[in-house]
Write a protein that holds these residues in place. Structure first.
Motif, PDB file in Angstrom:
ATOM      1  N   TYR A  37      40.734  49.104  33.688  1.00 35.10           N
ATOM      2  CA  TYR A  37      39.450  50.665  33.917  1.00 35.10           C
ATOM      3  C   TYR A  37      40.433  51.667  33.671  1.00 35.10           C
ATOM      4  CZ  TYR A  37      36.134  47.608  36.283  1.00 35.10           C
ATOM      5  OH  TYR A  37      35.465  46.663  36.335  1.00 35.10           O
ATOM      6  N   GLU A  38      40.485  52.563  32.658  1.00 31.88           N
ATOM      7  CA  GLU A  38      41.101  53.641  32.738  1.00 31.88           C
ATOM      8  C   GLU A  38      41.678  54.269  33.971  1.00 31.88           C
ATOM      9  OE1 GLU A  38      39.341  56.130  29.875  1.00 31.88           O
ATOM     10  OE2 GLU A  38      39.279  54.511  28.471  1.00 31.88           O
ATOM     11  N   PRO A  39      42.679  55.478  34.154  1.00 31.13           N
ATOM     12  CA  PRO A  39      42.668  56.270  35.119  1.00 31.13           C
ATOM     13  C   PRO A  39      41.471  57.346  35.747  1.00 31.13           C
ATOM     14  CG  PRO A  39      44.561  55.879  34.259  1.00 31.13           C
ATOM     15  CD  PRO A  39      43.844  55.392  33.089  1.00 31.13           C
ATOM     16  N   GLY A  40      41.249  57.547  36.575  1.00 33.66           N
ATOM     17  CA  GLY A  40      39.835  58.055  36.422  1.00 33.66           C
ATOM     18  C   GLY A  40      38.532  58.073  36.510  1.00 33.66           C
ATOM     19  N   ASP A  41      38.532  56.151  36.047  1.00 35.93           N
ATOM     20  CA  ASP A  41      37.334  56.022  36.648  1.00 35.93           C
ATOM     21  C   ASP A  41      37.491  55.369  37.939  1.00 35.93           C
ATOM     22  OD1 ASP A  41      37.010  55.403  33.268  1.00 35.93           O
ATOM     23  OD2 ASP A  41      37.998  53.413  33.629  1.00 35.93           O
ATOM     24  N   THR A  42      35.198  55.533  37.682  1.00 39.75           N
ATOM     25  CA  THR A  42      35.448  54.649  39.514  1.00 39.75           C
ATOM     26  C   THR A  42      35.373  52.636  38.989  1.00 39.75           C
ATOM     27  OG1 THR A  42      33.263  56.243  39.427  1.00 39.75           O
ATOM     28  CG2 THR A  42      33.280  54.076  40.775  1.00 39.75           C
ATOM     29  N   LEU A  43      35.664  52.481  40.500  1.00 41.60           N
ATOM     30  CA  LEU A  43      36.371  51.647  40.458  1.00 41.60           C
ATOM     31  C   LEU A  43      35.813  50.272  41.651  1.00 41.60           C
ATOM     32  CD1 LEU A  43      40.489  51.394  40.870  1.00 41.60           C
ATOM     33  CD2 LEU A  43      39.331  51.649  39.400  1.00 41.60           C
ATOM     34  N   PRO A  44      34.951  49.202  40.970  1.00 39.25           N
ATOM     35  CA  PRO A  44      33.978  48.087  41.344  1.00 39.25           C
ATOM     36  C   PRO A  44      35.046  47.998  42.929  1.00 39.25           C
ATOM     37  CG  PRO A  44      34.723  47.780  39.225  1.00 39.25           C
ATOM     38  CD  PRO A  44      35.290  48.633  39.442  1.00 39.25           C
ATOM     39  N   THR A  45      33.707  47.357  43.831  1.00 37.21           N
ATOM     40  CA  THR A  45      34.586  46.314  44.574  1.00 37.21           C
ATOM     41  C   THR A  45      34.478  45.438  44.433  1.00 37.21           C
ATOM     42  OG1 THR A  45      32.400  46.348  45.618  1.00 37.21           O
ATOM     43  CG2 THR A  45      33.569  47.998  46.820  1.00 37.21           C
ATOM     44  N   VAL A  46      35.514  43.854  45.198  1.00 35.79           N
ATOM     45  CA  VAL A  46      35.345  43.116  44.443  1.00 35.79           C
ATOM     46  C   VAL A  46      34.013  42.163  43.761  1.00 35.79           C
ATOM     47  CG1 VAL A  46      35.931  40.048  45.207  1.00 35.79           C
ATOM     48  CG2 VAL A  46      37.505  42.531  45.282  1.00 35.79           C
ATOM     49  N   GLU A  47      32.882  41.882  45.311  1.00 33.12           N
ATOM     50  CA  GLU A  47      31.677  41.624  45.136  1.00 33.12           C
ATOM     51  C   GLU A  47      31.188  42.504  43.811  1.00 33.12           C
ATOM     52  OE1 GLU A  47      31.952  41.955  49.513  1.00 33.12           O
ATOM     53  OE2 GLU A  47      33.140  43.236  47.617  1.00 33.12           O
ATOM     54  N   GLN A  48      30.842  43.567  43.223  1.00 30.31           N
ATOM     55  CA  GLN A  48      30.560  44.217  42.559  1.00 30.31           C
ATOM     56  C   GLN A  48      31.419  43.239  40.935  1.00 30.31           C
ATOM     57  OE1 GLN A  48      31.220  48.350  42.692  1.00 30.31           O
ATOM     58  NE2 GLN A  48      28.902  48.933  43.252  1.00 30.31           N
ATOM     59  N   ILE A  49      32.548  43.239  41.480  1.00 35.66           N
ATOM     60  CA  ILE A  49      33.207  42.181  39.622  1.00 35.66           C
ATOM     61  C   ILE A  49      32.313  41.054  39.957  1.00 35.66           C
ATOM     62  CG2 ILE A  49      34.816  41.582  39.001  1.00 35.66           C
ATOM     63  CD1 ILE A  49      36.586  43.739  40.447  1.00 35.66           C
ATOM     64  N   LEU A  50      32.237  40.325  40.807  1.00 37.07           N
ATOM     65  CA  LEU A  50      31.501  39.532  40.949  1.00 37.07           C
ATOM     66  C   LEU A  50      30.682  38.918  40.089  1.00 37.07           C
ATOM     67  CD1 LEU A  50      33.059  37.483  44.296  1.00 37.07           C
ATOM     68  CD2 LEU A  50      34.454  37.536  41.573  1.00 37.07           C
ATOM     69  N   ARG A  51      29.543  39.932  40.899  1.00 39.07           N
ATOM     70  CA  ARG A  51      28.116  39.999  40.575  1.00 39.07           C
ATOM     71  C   ARG A  51      28.133  40.472  39.044  1.00 39.07           C
ATOM     72  NH1 ARG A  51      27.213  42.167  46.388  1.00 39.07           N
ATOM     73  NH2 ARG A  51      26.905  40.681  47.072  1.00 39.07           N
ATOM     74  N   GLY A  52      28.969  41.260  38.569  1.00 42.29           N
ATOM     75  CA  GLY A  52      28.635  42.029  37.404  1.00 42.29           C
ATOM     76  C   GLY A  52      28.211  43.183  37.040  1.00 42.29           C
ATOM     77  N   GLU A  53      28.112  43.594  38.531  1.00 44.85           N
ATOM     78  CA  GLU A  53      26.797  45.036  38.488  1.00 44.85           C
ATOM     79  C   GLU A  53      27.798  46.318  38.402  1.00 44.85           C
ATOM     80  OE1 GLU A  53      24.392  43.478  42.164  1.00 44.85           O
ATOM     81  OE2 GLU A  53      25.871  44.714  42.906  1.00 44.85           O
ATOM     82  N   ARG A  54      27.391  47.094  37.714  1.00 44.87           N
ATOM     83  CA  ARG A  54      27.928  48.252  37.209  1.00 44.87           C
ATOM     84  C   ARG A  54      29.173  49.199  38.795  1.00 44.87           C
ATOM     85  NH1 ARG A  54      27.802  50.752  32.898  1.00 44.87           N
ATOM     86  NH2 ARG A  54      26.172  49.841  31.047  1.00 44.87           N
ATOM     87  N   PRO A  55      29.716  49.735  38.911  1.00 43.49           N
ATOM     88  CA  PRO A  55      30.544  50.219  37.572  1.00 43.49           C
ATOM     89  C   PRO A  55      31.766  49.206  37.269  1.00 43.49           C
ATOM     90  CG  PRO A  55      31.967  51.002  39.322  1.00 43.49           C
ATOM     91  CD  PRO A  55      30.811  50.217  40.170  1.00 43.49           C
ATOM     92  N   ALA A  56      31.362  47.999  37.275  1.00 46.46           N
ATOM     93  CA  ALA A  56      32.328  46.457  37.125  1.00 46.46           C
ATOM     94  C   ALA A  56      31.929  46.278  35.537  1.00 46.46           C
ATOM     95  CB  ALA A  56      31.628  45.379  37.728  1.00 46.46           C
ATOM     96  N   ASN A  57      32.848  46.142  34.896  1.00 46.80           N
ATOM     97  CA  ASN A  57      33.132  46.409  32.853  1.00 46.80           C
ATOM     98  C   ASN A  57      32.757  45.001  32.303  1.00 46.80           C
ATOM     99  OD1 ASN A  57      35.178  45.758  33.478  1.00 46.80           O
ATOM    100  ND2 ASN A  57      36.038  48.062  33.082  1.00 46.80           N
ATOM    101  N   THR A  58      32.799  43.860  33.323  1.00 41.20           N
ATOM    102  CA  THR A  58      32.437  42.647  32.404  1.00 41.20           C
ATOM    103  C   THR A  58      31.542  41.749  33.636  1.00 41.20           C
ATOM    104  OG1 THR A  58      33.820  42.193  34.961  1.00 41.20           O
ATOM    105  CG2 THR A  58      35.216  42.069  33.011  1.00 41.20           C
ATOM    106  N   ARG A  59      30.986  40.422  33.026  1.00 43.81           N
ATOM    107  CA  ARG A  59      30.095  40.391  33.387  1.00 43.81           C
ATOM    108  C   ARG A  59      30.422  38.771  34.757  1.00 43.81           C
ATOM    109  NH1 ARG A  59      27.597  37.715  27.789  1.00 43.81           N
ATOM    110  NH2 ARG A  59      26.951  39.002  26.765  1.00 43.81           N
ATOM    111  N   GLU A  60      28.496  39.034  35.370  1.00 46.94           N
ATOM    112  CA  GLU A  60      28.562  37.673  36.632  1.00 46.94           C
ATOM    113  C   GLU A  60      29.397  36.823  36.384  1.00 46.94           C
ATOM    114  OE1 GLU A  60      25.528  35.450  38.813  1.00 46.94           O
ATOM    115  OE2 GLU A  60      25.073  36.513  37.223  1.00 46.94           O
ATOM    116  N   VAL A  61      30.838  36.561  37.467  1.00 47.14           N
ATOM    117  CA  VAL A  61      31.177  36.079  37.322  1.00 47.14           C
ATOM    118  C   VAL A  61      30.234  33.964  37.964  1.00 47.14           C
ATOM    119  CG1 VAL A  61      33.135  33.770  38.383  1.00 47.14           C
ATOM    120  CG2 VAL A  61      33.302  36.357  37.976  1.00 47.14           C
ATOM    121  N   LYS A  62      30.247  33.127  37.513  1.00 47.82           N
ATOM    122  CA  LYS A  62      28.701  32.098  37.144  1.00 47.82           C
ATOM    123  C   LYS A  62      29.845  30.716  36.850  1.00 47.82           C
ATOM    124  CE  LYS A  62      26.253  33.372  33.334  1.00 47.82           C
ATOM    125  NZ  LYS A  62      25.130  33.787  32.853  1.00 47.82           N
TER     126      LYS A  62
END
Length: 466
Positions: A156-181
Motif C-alpha cells: 500500500y502507498e503511504p497514506g492509504d488506509t491499511l486493512p486488518t489481517v482478517e480483511q486481507i484474508l477475506r479479500g475485503e476493502r481496503p484490502a487490495n488482494t482477493r480472498e485467501v481460499k
C-alpha cells in the motif's frame, strides 16, 4: 621442527585471501550466465553494472566459517537526495520475511503453544478457511502445501488506509488482494502462497495476544541480535532515516518511496545483510547443536527438512544439491536473496533497491568465483562465437514485442545490440546460428521474421513491429 611446521603452513598462508582482497575481487568479477569459448572472459565491476541496470544501490554480505566476513553498500539508498548505501541501510526483505516468520512460529511450537500437525481451526477465532478446505496444518502453511490462494502482495502507498489481517484474508476493502481460499486439498502439492503465510500471522496474534511485530522483535529479532531490523508497518519514526527508497526497472522511484505491508509475516521485514547474516549463522550453529538462541537443534532440523517435495521446507527452500537453505524476495522496488550452507558455515546476502534482479545474479557469480563456490553458484553454459554474415545483420534490426515487453535491436560497428528495460546488451552470434546475451539467460533467433527467445525448451515469440 619449527622450520618444518612453517614450511608446511606456508602454502596455506600464501593462498589465504584477506577480507579486503575478497571484497576487491567480488567488486570486479561480475559476469554473465554463459561463457563464450573463443573469446576472453567478460568481467564487469559493480559500479558499471549498477549504471547499466539502472539500479540505484546494492548491499552485500558474505559469510565464511560461521562468521560475517564483510558487508558493504554501493550506490545510493536515495539517488535524488544522494544518500549513499551503507551497511546500516535498511532494505525491504520482501519474501525473506517468511524465513524469519517461520522461526517465530516454530518457537511457539517448540514452547508447546502450537502443534505442527493440528488443524489450524483449533487456533483461529476471527477467520477460518472455507469449510471444504480439508485439514490444514501449521506445517502446510509454512511449506506452501496448504492449497491456499494469493501468491504475493503489492503493498500500500503511504497514506492509504491499511486493512486488518482478517480483511486481507477475506479479500475485503481496503484490502487490495482477493480472498485467501482453498485451490486444492492440503498436502497434495507445493504451491507458493503468501496468503498462507499471512494465516500464520493471524495465528500468532490469536494464540499469544501480542501484536505480530512486537512478538517477532521480542522472540526472534532481539535474541538473534538483529538490532536494526523490524516488522512494524508503517516504519517507526526513528528508523525512517535508514530506509532505502525503492525504484522501478527504468530507474524511477516508487511513489511515496516504498510500499507498506500489513502482511508482515509474508513481506514486512526491513533489514540488511549484516542482520540477516546473524540469522543465517545462528541457523547453521543451531543445526550443529552449537547454539539455541531461538530454536533448538531438533526444531532447526525440522525447519530445514523438505516437507512434501525435495525443496520446500518450513519457511525456507533447500537448494543447490540439498547443500543450502535459501529464500528470494521481491517487493515493489526491492529484490534480494540469501543462501546459507548446511555445512561449513558459508553463505551470502545480496539486496537491491530496484525491481531488477539481474545484478543480484551477476554478484552471486562473482562471489562464487572469488570464494571457490563455482560448483554451487557458477556453472556457465559454454557456447562458441561465430561471425554473423554481413548480409544477415540488417535482418535482425527492428522492434519486437511480446505482450507489454518491447525489444529493440540495433546494429553498430558490425555488431547487434538488444535494448530492453534492463539496458543495452550485446548479442553474441554462435555456431548454432542463434544469439546469446550475457545478461539474460536463453537464446535468440529469427523465425519467419519474428524474434524467438528460448530457454530450456520453453519459447516466447516477440512479434516484429511495423
Amino acid at each position: 621442527m619449527r622450520s618444518l611446521i612453517l614450511l608446511l603452513l606456508l602454502p596455506f598462508a600464501a593462498g589465504a585471501q584477506s577480507p579486503a582482497e575478497n571484497i576487491t575481487k567480488v567488486e570486479n568479477n561480475l559476469t554473465g550466465w554463459v561463457s563464450i569459448e573463443n573469446e576472453p572472459p567478460v568481467r564487469w565491476n559493480i559500479e558499471e553494472r549498477l549504471k547499466a541496470h539502472k539500479v540505484p544501490g546494492i548491499t552485500i554480505g558474505v559469510i565464511k566459517d560461521y562468521k560475517l566476513e564483510w558487508a558493504k553498500g554501493y550506490g545510493y539508498a536515495d539517488k535524488e537526495s544522494k544518500v549513499p548505501v551503507t551497511p546500516q541501510t535498511l532494505f525491504q526483505a520482501a519474501s525473506i520475511s517468511k524465513s524469519l516468520n517461520a522461526v517465530g512460529i516454530l518457537k511457539l511450537v517448540q514452547d508447546g503453544k502450537l502443534s505442527l500437525n493440528e488443524d489450524i481451526n483449533t487456533y483461529l477465532k476471527t477467520w477460518h478457511p472455507s469449510a471444504d478446505s480439508g485439514k490444514i496444518t501449521i506445517a502446510n502453511l509454512l511449506s506452501h502445501t496448504a492449497g491456499l490462494s494469493v501468491h504475493g502482495f503489492p503493498g500500500y502507498e503511504p497514506g492509504d488506509t491499511l486493512p486488518t489481517v482478517e480483511q486481507i484474508l477475506r479479500g475485503e476493502r481496503p484490502a487490495n488482494t482477493r480472498e485467501v481460499k482453498p485451490l486444492f486439498a492440503p498436502g497434495v502439492k507445493m504451491q507458493y502462497s503468501g496468503g498462507g503465510t499471512t494465516v500464520t500471522q493471524l495465528i500468532e496474534t490469536t494464540v499469544t495476544g501480542i501484536p505480530y511485530d512486537q512478538y517477532m522483535q521480542k522472540e526472534v529479532l532481539g535474541p538473534l541480535g538483529m538490532t536494526g531490523s523490524f516488522y512494524t508497518q508503517p516504519a517507526p519514526a526513528n528508523k525512517i532515516p535508514l530506509l532505502a527508497t525503492g525504484y522501478r526497472v527504468d530507474g524511477t522511484p516508487i511513489k511515496g518511496k516504498y510500499h507498506i505491508y500489513p502482511e508482515m509475516a509474508a513481506a514486512g521485514l526491513w533489514t540488511n545483510p549484516t542482520d540477516l547474516s546473524k540469522y543465517i549463522v545462528e541457523t547453521q550453529l543451531a543445526l550443529q547443536g552449537k547454539s539455541s538462541k531461538v530454536l533448538n537443534q531438533a526444531m532447526t532440523k525440522t525447519r530445514l527438512t523438505p516437507y512434501l517435495n525435495k525443496n520446500a521446507a518450513l519457511g525456507v527452500f533447500i537448494v543447490n544439491g540439498q547443500r543450502y537453505f535459501n529464500h528470494n524476495g521481491g517487493n515493489e522496488g526491492f529484490r534480494c536473496v540469501y543462501y546459507g550452507s548446511l555445512e561449513n558455515g558459508n553463505g551470502f546476502v545480496v539486496m537491491v533497491n530496484s525491481d531488477n534482479f539481474n545484478i543480484i545474479d551477476e554478484v552471486t557469480r562473482s562471489i562464487a568465483i572469488t570464494y571457490g563456490w563455482e560448483k554451487d553458484f557458477y556453472r556457465p553454459d559454454t557456447v562458441t562465437s561465430a561471425a554473423l554474415p554481413a548480409d544477415a545483420l540488417q535482418q535482425y534490426v527492428g522492434k519486437f514485442k511480446f505482450r507489454n515487453v518491447m525489444v529493440t535491436i540495433e546494429a553498430k560497428d558490425g555488431r547487434l545490440y538488444a535494448i530492453t528495460n534492463n539496458g543495452t546488451m550485446r548479442m553474441h552470434y554462435t555456431t548454432k546460428g542463434d544469439f546469446v546475451l550475457l545478461e539474460e539467460r536463453g537464446r535468440l533467433k529469427l523465425v519467419n521474421g519474428d524474434l524467438v527467445a528460448s530457454d530450456g525448451g520453453e519459447s516466447i515469440v516477440f512479434t516484429r513491429q511495423p
